[in-house]
Each structure stands twice: as structure tokens, then as C-alpha cells.
Scaffold this motif. Sequence first.
Motif, PDB file in Angstrom:
ATOM      1  N   LEU A  64      14.134  43.085 -22.614  1.00 33.52           N
ATOM      2  CA  LEU A  64      15.358  42.790 -21.875  1.00 33.52           C
ATOM      3  C   LEU A  64      16.580  42.891 -22.783  1.00 33.52           C
ATOM      4  O   LEU A  64      17.613  43.458 -22.418  1.00 33.52           O
ATOM      5  CB  LEU A  64      15.268  41.393 -21.248  1.00 33.52           C
ATOM      6  N   PHE A  65      16.445  42.333 -23.988  1.00 32.78           N
ATOM      7  CA  PHE A  65      17.535  42.376 -24.962  1.00 32.78           C
ATOM      8  C   PHE A  65      17.898  43.835 -25.262  1.00 32.78           C
ATOM      9  O   PHE A  65      19.058  44.239 -25.200  1.00 32.78           O
ATOM     10  CB  PHE A  65      17.093  41.664 -26.242  1.00 32.78           C
ATOM     11  N   LYS A  66      16.897  44.648 -25.556  1.00 34.03           N
ATOM     12  CA  LYS A  66      17.141  46.056 -25.883  1.00 34.03           C
ATOM     13  C   LYS A  66      17.754  46.794 -24.694  1.00 34.03           C
ATOM     14  O   LYS A  66      18.691  47.569 -24.846  1.00 34.03           O
ATOM     15  CB  LYS A  66      15.823  46.715 -26.292  1.00 34.03           C
ATOM     16  N   SER A  67      17.218  46.515 -23.491  1.00 36.48           N
ATOM     17  CA  SER A  67      17.716  47.207 -22.298  1.00 36.48           C
ATOM     18  C   SER A  67      19.193  46.921 -22.054  1.00 36.48           C
ATOM     19  O   SER A  67      19.941  47.806 -21.628  1.00 36.48           O
ATOM     20  CB  SER A  67      16.905  46.802 -21.066  1.00 36.48           C
ATOM     21  N   PHE A  68      19.614  45.685 -22.338  1.00 36.50           N
ATOM     22  CA  PHE A  68      21.035  45.358 -22.158  1.00 36.50           C
ATOM     23  C   PHE A  68      21.891  46.235 -23.071  1.00 36.50           C
ATOM     24  O   PHE A  68      22.883  46.822 -22.629  1.00 36.50           O
ATOM     25  CB  PHE A  68      21.276  43.869 -22.448  1.00 36.50           C
ATOM     26  N   PHE A  69      21.492  46.367 -24.322  1.00 33.09           N
ATOM     27  CA  PHE A  69      22.300  47.186 -25.227  1.00 33.09           C
ATOM     28  C   PHE A  69      22.118  48.678 -24.944  1.00 33.09           C
ATOM     29  O   PHE A  69      22.976  49.485 -25.283  1.00 33.09           O
ATOM     30  CB  PHE A  69      22.021  46.802 -26.686  1.00 33.09           C
ATOM     31  N   ASP A  70      21.017  49.045 -24.268  1.00 34.21           N
ATOM     32  CA  ASP A  70      20.827  50.444 -23.866  1.00 34.21           C
ATOM     33  C   ASP A  70      21.806  50.874 -22.771  1.00 34.21           C
ATOM     34  O   ASP A  70      22.148  52.050 -22.678  1.00 34.21           O
ATOM     35  CB  ASP A  70      19.399  50.678 -23.336  1.00 34.21           C
ATOM     36  N   ALA A  73      32.741  42.000 -21.357  1.00 34.32           N
ATOM     37  CA  ALA A  73      32.959  40.859 -22.250  1.00 34.32           C
ATOM     38  C   ALA A  73      32.473  41.191 -23.656  1.00 34.32           C
ATOM     39  O   ALA A  73      33.179  40.959 -24.649  1.00 34.32           O
ATOM     40  CB  ALA A  73      32.247  39.619 -21.706  1.00 34.32           C
ATOM     41  N   VAL A  74      31.296  41.765 -23.761  1.00 36.40           N
ATOM     42  CA  VAL A  74      30.734  42.102 -25.077  1.00 36.40           C
ATOM     43  C   VAL A  74      31.550  43.219 -25.733  1.00 36.40           C
ATOM     44  O   VAL A  74      31.901  43.154 -26.913  1.00 36.40           O
ATOM     45  CB  VAL A  74      29.248  42.518 -24.948  1.00 36.40           C
ATOM     46  N   SER A  75      31.891  44.237 -24.941  1.00 32.77           N
ATOM     47  CA  SER A  75      32.605  45.399 -25.495  1.00 32.77           C
ATOM     48  C   SER A  75      33.979  45.032 -26.041  1.00 32.77           C
ATOM     49  O   SER A  75      34.432  45.616 -27.020  1.00 32.77           O
ATOM     50  CB  SER A  75      32.773  46.483 -24.422  1.00 32.77           C
ATOM     51  N   ASN A 113      27.374  53.815 -26.189  1.00 33.33           N
ATOM     52  CA  ASN A 113      27.010  53.664 -27.611  1.00 33.33           C
ATOM     53  C   ASN A 113      28.198  53.694 -28.563  1.00 33.33           C
ATOM     54  O   ASN A 113      28.024  53.615 -29.775  1.00 33.33           O
ATOM     55  CB  ASN A 113      25.934  54.689 -28.016  1.00 33.33           C
ATOM     56  N   THR A 114      29.407  53.766 -28.033  1.00 33.50           N
ATOM     57  CA  THR A 114      30.579  53.632 -28.910  1.00 33.50           C
ATOM     58  C   THR A 114      31.333  52.327 -28.641  1.00 33.50           C
ATOM     59  O   THR A 114      32.318  52.027 -29.321  1.00 33.50           O
ATOM     60  CB  THR A 114      31.570  54.794 -28.695  1.00 33.50           C
ATOM     61  N   ALA A 115      30.858  51.547 -27.666  1.00 33.28           N
ATOM     62  CA  ALA A 115      31.633  50.385 -27.208  1.00 33.28           C
ATOM     63  C   ALA A 115      31.618  49.228 -28.205  1.00 33.28           C
ATOM     64  O   ALA A 115      32.479  48.351 -28.154  1.00 33.28           O
ATOM     65  CB  ALA A 115      31.110  49.906 -25.852  1.00 33.28           C
ATOM     66  N   LEU A 116      30.654  49.195 -29.102  1.00 31.40           N
ATOM     67  CA  LEU A 116      30.563  48.051 -30.016  1.00 31.40           C
ATOM     68  C   LEU A 116      31.030  48.407 -31.435  1.00 31.40           C
ATOM     69  O   LEU A 116      30.851  47.615 -32.369  1.00 31.40           O
ATOM     70  CB  LEU A 116      29.118  47.528 -30.077  1.00 31.40           C
ATOM     71  N   THR A 117      31.642  49.551 -31.593  1.00 28.56           N
ATOM     72  CA  THR A 117      32.099  49.969 -32.919  1.00 28.56           C
ATOM     73  C   THR A 117      33.001  48.904 -33.544  1.00 28.56           C
ATOM     74  O   THR A 117      33.957  48.445 -32.924  1.00 28.56           O
ATOM     75  CB  THR A 117      32.877  51.308 -32.800  1.00 28.56           C
TER      76      THR A 117
END
Lengths: 215, 400
Positions: free
Chosen positions: A100-106, A79-81, A110-114
Motif C-alpha cells: 500500500l505504501f509503495k502504491s501510494f508513491f507509485d 498535500a504531499v507534493s 515522479n517529479t512531484a517530490l523533488t
Amino acid sequence: MAENTTPAKKLVAVSAGLSQPSSTRLLADRLAEATVADLRDRGVDVELTMIDLRDVANDITSNLMTGFASTKLQEAIDAVSNADGLIATTPIFTASYSGLFKSFFDVIDNTALTGLPVLIAATGGTPRHSLALDHAMRPLFSYLRASVLPTSVFAATEDWGSGAADDGFPTLPDRIRRAAGELAAAVAVSKRSTEVKDPFALDSSFSPIGAYGAQ
Amino acid sequence: MQFGIFTVGDVTTDPTNNTTPTENERIKAILTIAQKAEEVGLDVFALGEHHNEPFVPSSPTTMLGYVAAKTENLLLSTATTLITTNDPVKIAEDYAMLQHVADGRVDLMMGRGNTGPVYPWFGKDIRQGIPLAIENYALLRRLWDEEVVDWEGKFRTPLQGFTSTPRPLDGVAPFVWHGSIRSPEIAEQAAYYGDGFFANHIFWPKEHFQRLIAYYRQRFEHYGHGRADQAYAGLGGQVFMAKNSQDAVKQFRPYFDNAPVYGHGPSLEDFTEQTPLTVGSPQEVIDRTLTFRETFGDYQRQLFLMDHAGLPLKTVLEQLDMLGELVVPTLRKEMDAKRPAHVPDGPTHQSQIERMAARAAAKQVADADEQSAVAAEAARSTRTTPVGAGTGAAFGIKGA
């Protein structure tokens, strides 16, 4: 409905709030409502997805250890990507976003939110934590090559009780409206959710025998 | 279809009694396990290659050479051979040598390795992982397939007039699998050469590998090696068995909970649901493994991980008895019965000899066709009036 309407824009709001009820979730809700309202005013159809990271907290930890996401977590990541816009909201813990917030984005590639328009927002006990938005959250999304909007929203506990400003400074609702306006403008022109991504697309320079020593 | 086991060779403390085997005990245990694989009727034993603790198998051909001498029918393989950090010249020679020692009972699985520091330890750069895998394998192929090699690349010293020694047994290189868990480049490479693709899907949900294998199959067909369903696919698997399910779960849980990779993470129940891990009765293992065929299509090789996470040797040998007696015969029967005639069986030295002969024959026919087309064109061009629209271009002859 006419058949050839453009597909609804996809707006996702992520909240890393932990308590129930959560002021972080409340802030995410207010930002989402304001963004949806702004988009509707522009005549843009929008589909909103709310994600509470609390619901996938164990899945995130497992993903960190096993390297893959559970079905439920994968839905959140997808959904986010594939969103046209993201509202990212976290409580400020120990001078930064929550673990928790950081772990979700970890656990997201690392190219999915470009190119993803992101509105960053945070809550904290006192306004003295507000700079965490700019020294922690903004660089995180800049690293991911997301497009972080200029206005970020911080809600200290006292903001929930402040009304129309006597002193002329903008209040929390003013800041929510301004940030939502920026996000709505970016979402309205985003094509991210309709782009088809080929997970097997090879770089055009790729050759299965390599560029050197090839016959 | 081929069934076997693969080991990563981890030295792990047994969480039920807090004992840890020595390196020597673990190395000897692996050699015992390999011989047991043949004894219980399995087809393949594949050994990992690692250069860091807690893993011991740093020198696979030494161990596989021993196993070769102790077995008659077992096919010896790797899981995986590090194509990135090993010199392809040494791989070519080591495994051609093993082919001779083992009378052809050898194939390999190429991998890039799972540990960052191994690259700098061997003088390589992990950011070049894919280019290393591509270039090194291109050289390896030539060293096996061509007698005398002149070569210049990016990652090693050039070779002038080099012949790798010994030559592959019967002039036919070992079959090669390429293992990867996420890189389409490696699936593309496997497809390009008509090699096998091995998806070690034991730590991942099946959907991920379903797409990767489908991609490999499609590209295998694209490169003209046969139909997509004739591509060579191999799969990992991980099982623990007892006569009844509850006992299996009870016995395996402490090993699962403390295992390297996933220990202290997801629950046994979640992991069993999300990955191919099967903990239960032999019948449950059979049922689960049969679903792999439904998910990925007919495939050629099934390898199980049986000896990790600190499981004692005695338990591993009991597990292999069950695998060989109660599981594999049924799987073999069912899988072979379901596989259509045009889909190849698991690759062996003999089947590679036949495949290479067929490939050479096809090339001869193609060359002859081209020659006769050239001759026909030459004959045509001597005529004063061209016949019909028969230009060289229409026949695909370059420069006509």
C-alpha cells in the motif's frame, strides 16, 4: 497577528499502518509531534496534515487501474507534493515497505517530490527488520529526488516498552528527537509550499514546429 | 455543432454469454456501425488506429474508404492517427487520397499512441514521442500545404523536390485535431497551427481537461488565429442508455465491471461520478452532455464511445438508434442555440476552403501593406528633409 507574517510551513505525515489502533500511526504521531515542537522552538509556524493511507486504499487501487485519482486521494497527493517536509511511515512487510505504501508513491508523479525533505520511519515485529529502511525506503525516495534525512527511525515492538537506556544506547524517544530535529531544520528553510508550479510550463527549448526542418 | 461516434475497435469477450467475436466479425461490425451512424443522423464517424491485440483497426483508410462509398454525408475521421510511428509522407498521401474518394468528407485526429512496444515495432523510440509528434506533423503540414517540398529532419530520410500525391482536394488539407490527455506540448502545437484540440476525457475527471482546454484556447488566441472562444475544441463521451435509468445500469454493469481499462477497478457509481460516463435515460445523457458546454465553453465536436467492452452489435445499433433519435436532436438544438455567432461551427471541407481563402486574403493584405510601407519609406528617403519622426523603425520595417 501581523499581516506580513510568513506563511506556516506545511508538514505532512503519511502512515501506511493498517490496523486500528496502529503502531505505525503511533510512530508517525510521535515523529510529527516532535517535529512540530522543534519547529515551534525555532519560532517557525507549522501546519500539520496526517494522512492514513488506509482511508484511501481503495482509491489508490482504482488510480492504478484508471490512471486518475479520486478527489479524496488527489487531496492527499497534493498535500504531499506541496509539503515542506514529509514523515513517511510504513510497517515492514515481507522484508520491505508495505504494498500500500509503495502504491501510494507509485501514483504520484515522479517529479512531484523533488527536493522534499523526508524523514523515513518504519515499524516491525523485531529489530531484525530495521535494515529495510536503508535497503528499500531510502532508495525509493532517492529515486524520486527527495532529500532523505540521515536519521531514520525504526520502532520494533519491544521499543515501545524500553525506557532510559542502561546500556548507553539511544532509546526510541532519543531517536525520534534526533530525527525530528533534522527534519525541523530542513522544513524551517524549505520554500516548497509557497512555490507556484505551472503545470503547463514548456521546456525553454520547445518549439511547436520542432528544431528540424522548420521553415 | 458536430455529433458522432468514435471506436477503438477492441475485440472483447461479451461477459454476459462468454462469446468473443472473430476479427472478421468485429471488422464487419465496425463497418456496419459506421453506416448506422449516418442512418441515425450523426455527423462524424472516427476510427482508431492500433497495431496490437485486442484491437483490429490497423489500416484505417482501408476501412474508411469502404465507409465513404457506403455513405453520403458522414464525415470520416480518426481517433487517433499515430503521428509518431507512421511516416508523415504516407499519412499525407493516404488521407489526401481518402479526401478525393470521400469528396472532402475527411478530417484527422493526431495522437501519439497508448502502447509502448508500438514504437520499436515501427523502428521508433518512445522517449522521442513528443519530438516525433512535433517534427512529423511539421512535415505533414508542408506536404499538404506546399506543392514541392525540400526537407531534412531528424527522424526520416531527407526529401528533395518531393510532391506528395494526390494533392489535397481543392488544394485544401483535411482539418486536423490533435488529441492529448496530458501534454501541454500538444495543446501548444494545436494552438500554433490553429488546428483543433480534442480532449478524450472519458477516463478522467473534468477538472484536468478544463485546464488543458483553457490553455489551448489561450494559446490559440496568442498565435493570432482568433479569440480564445473561437478555437476548435472536441470532447469524448461515453454513454449507455435505456428508457429508464435502472435498466441502463442493470444492462451495462457486467460490461463495465469487465471492461478493458477500468474493469475490476472502481465501481460503476464512482466512475460515473468521477468521469463523463453516463449510464441512464436519454434525458440524463442530454443533461450530462449539456454540462460539458458549461465546463469547457462552446465546442465544435462531441464524439461518443458506444461499441466497446464486448457489447454485442445488436445492442450497439439499438444504442445508436436512441442516440440519433432521442439525444442528438435535442443536444444539437440546445448547443447551436447557445453558441454565439462569432464562434465557429464544426469544421468541414467547405469551411476549410473558406478559412484558407480568408487566410490567403489576409496574407495578401499584409504583404501589400508591407510593400506600400517599403515604397513609402523609399519615397521618403529621397527627400532631403525627413518628414516628422517617420523612420522605418517606427513603422516596424526591419533594417530601416
